[in-house]
Write a protein that holds these residues in place. Sequence first.
Motif, PDB file in Angstrom:
ATOM      1  N   ASP A  98       0.811  -1.219   0.000  1.00  0.00           N
ATOM      2  CA  ASP A  98       0.000   0.000   0.000  1.00  0.00           C
ATOM      3  C   ASP A  98       0.843   1.266   0.000  1.00  0.00           C
ATOM      4  O   ASP A  98       0.330   2.363  -0.200  1.00  0.00           O
ATOM      5  N   LEU A  99       2.158   1.149   0.203  1.00  0.00           N
ATOM      6  CA  LEU A  99       3.060   2.300   0.191  1.00  0.00           C
ATOM      7  C   LEU A  99       4.161   2.046  -0.842  1.00  0.00           C
ATOM      8  O   LEU A  99       4.861   1.032  -0.771  1.00  0.00           O
ATOM      9  N   LEU A 100       4.293   2.972  -1.793  1.00  0.00           N
ATOM     10  CA  LEU A 100       5.290   2.797  -2.850  1.00  0.00           C
ATOM     11  C   LEU A 100       6.095   4.074  -3.041  1.00  0.00           C
ATOM     12  O   LEU A 100       5.538   5.170  -3.049  1.00  0.00           O
ATOM     13  N   PHE A 101       7.384   3.890  -3.168  1.00  0.00           N
ATOM     14  CA  PHE A 101       8.285   4.993  -3.498  1.00  0.00           C
ATOM     15  C   PHE A 101       8.906   4.607  -4.823  1.00  0.00           C
ATOM     16  O   PHE A 101       9.721   3.681  -4.888  1.00  0.00           O
ATOM     17  N   ALA A 102       8.471   5.262  -5.898  1.00  0.00           N
ATOM     18  CA  ALA A 102       8.884   4.873  -7.243  1.00  0.00           C
ATOM     19  C   ALA A 102       9.926   5.839  -7.793  1.00  0.00           C
ATOM     20  O   ALA A 102       9.863   7.043  -7.546  1.00  0.00           O
ATOM     21  N   LEU A 103      10.862   5.285  -8.566  1.00  0.00           N
ATOM     22  CA  LEU A 103      11.958   6.073  -9.115  1.00  0.00           C
ATOM     23  C   LEU A 103      12.159   5.803 -10.596  1.00  0.00           C
ATOM     24  O   LEU A 103      12.067   4.660 -11.042  1.00  0.00           O
ATOM     25  N   ALA A 104      12.476   6.865 -11.320  1.00  0.00           N
ATOM     26  CA  ALA A 104      13.005   6.762 -12.674  1.00  0.00           C
ATOM     27  C   ALA A 104      14.386   7.390 -12.592  1.00  0.00           C
ATOM     28  O   ALA A 104      14.516   8.564 -12.219  1.00  0.00           O
ATOM     29  N   VAL A 105      15.406   6.605 -12.873  1.00  0.00           N
ATOM     30  CA  VAL A 105      16.781   7.093 -12.736  1.00  0.00           C
ATOM     31  C   VAL A 105      17.447   7.171 -14.107  1.00  0.00           C
ATOM     32  O   VAL A 105      17.130   6.388 -14.997  1.00  0.00           O
ATOM     33  N   PRO A 106      18.370   8.118 -14.263  1.00  0.00           N
ATOM     34  CA  PRO A 106      19.090   8.207 -15.537  1.00  0.00           C
ATOM     35  C   PRO A 106      19.819   6.899 -15.833  1.00  0.00           C
ATOM     36  O   PRO A 106      20.280   6.213 -14.917  1.00  0.00           O
ATOM     37  N   GLU A 107      19.921   6.581 -17.092  1.00  0.00           N
ATOM     38  CA  GLU A 107      20.542   5.334 -17.520  1.00  0.00           C
ATOM     39  C   GLU A 107      21.967   5.168 -16.986  1.00  0.00           C
ATOM     40  O   GLU A 107      22.391   4.079 -16.641  1.00  0.00           O
ATOM     41  N   HIS A 108      22.716   6.279 -16.885  1.00  0.00           N
ATOM     42  CA  HIS A 108      24.107   6.226 -16.445  1.00  0.00           C
ATOM     43  C   HIS A 108      24.267   6.200 -14.926  1.00  0.00           C
ATOM     44  O   HIS A 108      25.353   5.984 -14.422  1.00  0.00           O
ATOM     45  N   CYS A 109      23.212   6.396 -14.183  1.00  0.00           N
ATOM     46  CA  CYS A 109      23.258   6.466 -12.713  1.00  0.00           C
ATOM     47  C   CYS A 109      23.483   5.056 -12.146  1.00  0.00           C
ATOM     48  O   CYS A 109      22.699   4.159 -12.391  1.00  0.00           O
ATOM     49  N   SER A 111      26.110   3.899  -8.833  1.00  0.00           N
ATOM     50  CA  SER A 111      26.295   3.808  -7.381  1.00  0.00           C
ATOM     51  C   SER A 111      25.361   4.751  -6.631  1.00  0.00           C
ATOM     52  O   SER A 111      24.861   4.410  -5.563  1.00  0.00           O
ATOM     53  N   ASP A 112      25.095   5.934  -7.194  1.00  0.00           N
ATOM     54  CA  ASP A 112      24.159   6.860  -6.547  1.00  0.00           C
ATOM     55  C   ASP A 112      22.769   6.239  -6.467  1.00  0.00           C
ATOM     56  O   ASP A 112      22.067   6.385  -5.471  1.00  0.00           O
ATOM     57  N   HIS A 113      22.381   5.541  -7.509  1.00  0.00           N
ATOM     58  CA  HIS A 113      21.088   4.864  -7.578  1.00  0.00           C
ATOM     59  C   HIS A 113      20.989   3.813  -6.471  1.00  0.00           C
ATOM     60  O   HIS A 113      19.990   3.724  -5.758  1.00  0.00           O
ATOM     61  N   LEU A 114      22.047   3.045  -6.308  1.00  0.00           N
ATOM     62  CA  LEU A 114      22.054   2.003  -5.277  1.00  0.00           C
ATOM     63  C   LEU A 114      22.026   2.604  -3.869  1.00  0.00           C
ATOM     64  O   LEU A 114      21.343   2.095  -2.984  1.00  0.00           O
ATOM     65  N   LYS A 115      22.748   3.691  -3.666  1.00  0.00           N
ATOM     66  CA  LYS A 115      22.723   4.380  -2.362  1.00  0.00           C
ATOM     67  C   LYS A 115      21.329   4.907  -2.057  1.00  0.00           C
ATOM     68  O   LYS A 115      20.859   4.832  -0.926  1.00  0.00           O
ATOM     69  N   LEU A 116      20.684   5.460  -3.079  1.00  0.00           N
ATOM     70  CA  LEU A 116      19.331   5.989  -2.906  1.00  0.00           C
ATOM     71  C   LEU A 116      18.351   4.869  -2.552  1.00  0.00           C
ATOM     72  O   LEU A 116      17.527   5.022  -1.644  1.00  0.00           O
ATOM     73  N   LEU A 117      18.444   3.742  -3.247  1.00  0.00           N
ATOM     74  CA  LEU A 117      17.576   2.603  -2.930  1.00  0.00           C
ATOM     75  C   LEU A 117      17.802   2.138  -1.497  1.00  0.00           C
ATOM     76  O   LEU A 117      16.846   1.826  -0.777  1.00  0.00           O
ATOM     77  N   ALA A 118      19.056   2.105  -1.068  1.00  0.00           N
ATOM     78  CA  ALA A 118      19.365   1.698   0.309  1.00  0.00           C
ATOM     79  C   ALA A 118      18.783   2.682   1.316  1.00  0.00           C
ATOM     80  O   ALA A 118      18.238   2.280   2.348  1.00  0.00           O
ATOM     81  N   GLU A 119      18.874   3.976   1.008  1.00  0.00           N
ATOM     82  CA  GLU A 119      18.313   4.994   1.903  1.00  0.00           C
ATOM     83  C   GLU A 119      16.793   4.839   2.026  1.00  0.00           C
ATOM     84  O   GLU A 119      16.238   4.908   3.124  1.00  0.00           O
ATOM     85  N   ILE A 120      16.142   4.606   0.896  1.00  0.00           N
ATOM     86  CA  ILE A 120      14.686   4.443   0.908  1.00  0.00           C
ATOM     87  C   ILE A 120      14.311   3.190   1.697  1.00  0.00           C
ATOM     88  O   ILE A 120      13.407   3.219   2.533  1.00  0.00           O
ATOM     89  N   ALA A 121      15.009   2.085   1.448  1.00  0.00           N
ATOM     90  CA  ALA A 121      14.720   0.837   2.157  1.00  0.00           C
ATOM     91  C   ALA A 121      14.904   1.029   3.662  1.00  0.00           C
ATOM     92  O   ALA A 121      14.088   0.558   4.461  1.00  0.00           O
TER      93      ALA A 121
END
Length: 151
Positions: A98-109, A111-121
């Motif tokens: 019932d709670l979703l945090f959705a992301l569209a990330v640049p194709e080249h992103c 390690s930043d993408h992985l850090k962001l996912l970890a922060e959200i989790a």
Amino acid sequence: MLVDDLISPDSVLPAVRTSSKKRLLEVISNALANEDEGLSSREIFESLCARERLGSTGLGNGVAIPHGRVSGSSRVQAVFIRLARPLAFDAVDGKPVDLLFALAVPEHCTSDHLKLLAEIAEKFSDQELLERLRNTEDATELAQLLSRTRH
């Protein structure tokens, strides 16, 4: 990049009603595309679906973080969705989401993408926060809860 930088009341959908995971991914794609005119909702949708085919982004406890890489994007786009009714999402614990945090990330992103996912989790591992998010219907209040809660 921090979650706080990505969420505003305009990127919060507090009472989405949908009948299927596919339809929910379409809603997410449209919301993310609205954040940046250069993005295609179709491309976002295809990216989200491809990611879900690799394995569900449902973390458990009613939370999911659907995400996908999008070409032509120069920055991360995010949307927070609170569903009016929980929806089956193939989460690891088998419970509906019932709670979703959705992301569209640049194709080249990467390690930043992985850090962001970890922060959200990590943010969504806070049971008190989850309860407050589930009991708040105002987009502004939801955005404030998401941006001021830190671990």
